[in-house]
Scaffold this active site. Sequence first.
Site, PDB file in Angstrom:
ATOM      1  CD  GLU A   1     -46.420 -30.317   3.635  1.00 43.35           C
ATOM      2  OE1 GLU A   1     -46.406 -30.379   4.991  1.00 43.35           O
ATOM      3  OE2 GLU A   1     -47.327 -29.739   3.125  1.00 43.35           O
TER       4      GLU A   1
ATOM      5  CE  LYS B   1     -54.124 -27.543   5.076  1.00 46.14           C
ATOM      6  NZ  LYS B   1     -52.754 -27.313   4.601  1.00 46.14           N
TER       7      LYS B   1
HETATM    8  N1  PSU Z   1     -51.498 -30.161   2.758  1.00 50.95           N
HETATM    9  C1  PSU Z   1     -52.067 -31.116   2.712  1.00 50.95           C
HETATM   10  N2  PSU Z   1     -52.119 -31.850   3.900  1.00 50.95           N
HETATM   11  C2  PSU Z   1     -51.374 -31.207   5.264  1.00 50.95           C
HETATM   12  C3  PSU Z   1     -50.936 -29.918   4.985  1.00 50.95           C
HETATM   13  C4  PSU Z   1     -50.753 -29.318   3.745  1.00 50.95           C
HETATM   14  O1  PSU Z   1     -52.495 -31.701   1.676  1.00 50.95           O
HETATM   15  O2  PSU Z   1     -51.578 -31.604   6.167  1.00 50.95           O
HETATM   16  C5  PSU Z   1     -50.108 -29.331   6.395  1.00 50.95           C
HETATM   17  C6  PSU Z   1     -49.154 -28.401   6.027  1.00 50.95           C
HETATM   18  O3  PSU Z   1     -47.970 -28.918   6.248  1.00 50.95           O
HETATM   19  C7  PSU Z   1     -49.408 -26.956   6.025  1.00 50.95           C
HETATM   20  C8  PSU Z   1     -50.045 -27.224   7.437  1.00 50.95           C
HETATM   21  O4  PSU Z   1     -48.293 -26.132   6.231  1.00 50.95           O
HETATM   22  O5  PSU Z   1     -51.051 -28.245   7.141  1.00 50.95           O
HETATM   23  C9  PSU Z   1     -51.057 -26.111   7.887  1.00 50.95           C
HETATM   24  O6  PSU Z   1     -51.221 -26.050   9.126  1.00 50.95           O
HETATM   25  P1  PSU Z   1     -51.748 -24.925   9.890  1.00 50.95           P
HETATM   26  O7  PSU Z   1     -52.924 -24.417   9.229  1.00 50.95           O
HETATM   27  O8  PSU Z   1     -51.732 -25.445  11.341  1.00 50.95           O
HETATM   28  O9  PSU Z   1     -50.701 -23.838   9.773  1.00 50.95           O
END
Ligand code: PSU
Length: 284
Positions: free
Chosen positions: A7, A141
Amino acid sequence: KPIVALESTLISHGLPYPDNIKVAKESISAVEDNGSVAATIGIINGKVKIGLNEDDINILAKDKNVQKVSNHNINLSIFKKENAATTVASTISIASIFGIKFFATGGIGGVHLNAENTNDVSADLYSLSEHSNYVICSGAKSILDLNKTYELLETLGITRIGYKTNYMPGFWFSETNHQVDDNFEDISDISNFLRLNTKLNHKKSILIFNKVPEINAISKEKINEWIERALLKAEQNKINGKALTPFLIKEINNFSNNKTLKANVSLIINNADLAGKIAKNFYS
Ligand code: PSU
Ligand code: MN
């Protein structure tokens, strides 16, 4: 072919410059050193690219106007010919169209803390349940409600297996107290299981959990302290929606003197490495 999708939101919004460039490049090398092909996915001038080159990565890593796109807004960035980075949700949506099965990231999105009031649940979870990808990650996370995330994964039919772990990892910390659906001690067993899944035409994704490398793991207690401080600051600054995850990560990197950043960098590259190994084994 053993292709591993990567990604780009972690490049644009997850990590600071220049660590983001280093991670993007080293993730590609980690996949390719194992004989697989890396395909970083992102949007350059409104064009979806599968396999970003060095120039593309530089744009997403440095440009301040890069959009963070998930499934709800990717169409708009294409329409407006923007530069945009794809999240887990949109990356696997694109990978699926082209039959790319494997995907590696750091930590997936999930159910946010206080979601009972905000309804903030990452589209990552729903996207994982709409597609059948094999996703190598270190859990969800740490800033999330990991209990609710674990439960919703189960509800959505997403299989949670461990690679050498009995418990779902907590991203920056090694283990939550949530048991995986099964633990696999070696890569060829994982491949065999994934092959069976492909045969079964199982329509949901499978998460393969890989712990943060031990030397960079941080204690849960310390992390929770930083999370509380970051959440308070987010509330004071009225940060919500797609800005919340990047804001919290950035604040916590500051509070931790970049210990969390170091852990984040190492776990992403480690997951790319494992994905490269599993994909290679799966197709041979
Ligand atoms: N993993 C990481 N850092 C990030 C992300 C994932 O180590 O920044 C990103 C990914 O792209 C994931 C997103 O899909 O954060 C999730 O964002 P949200 O909670 O707005 O869906
Ligand atoms: Mn959200």
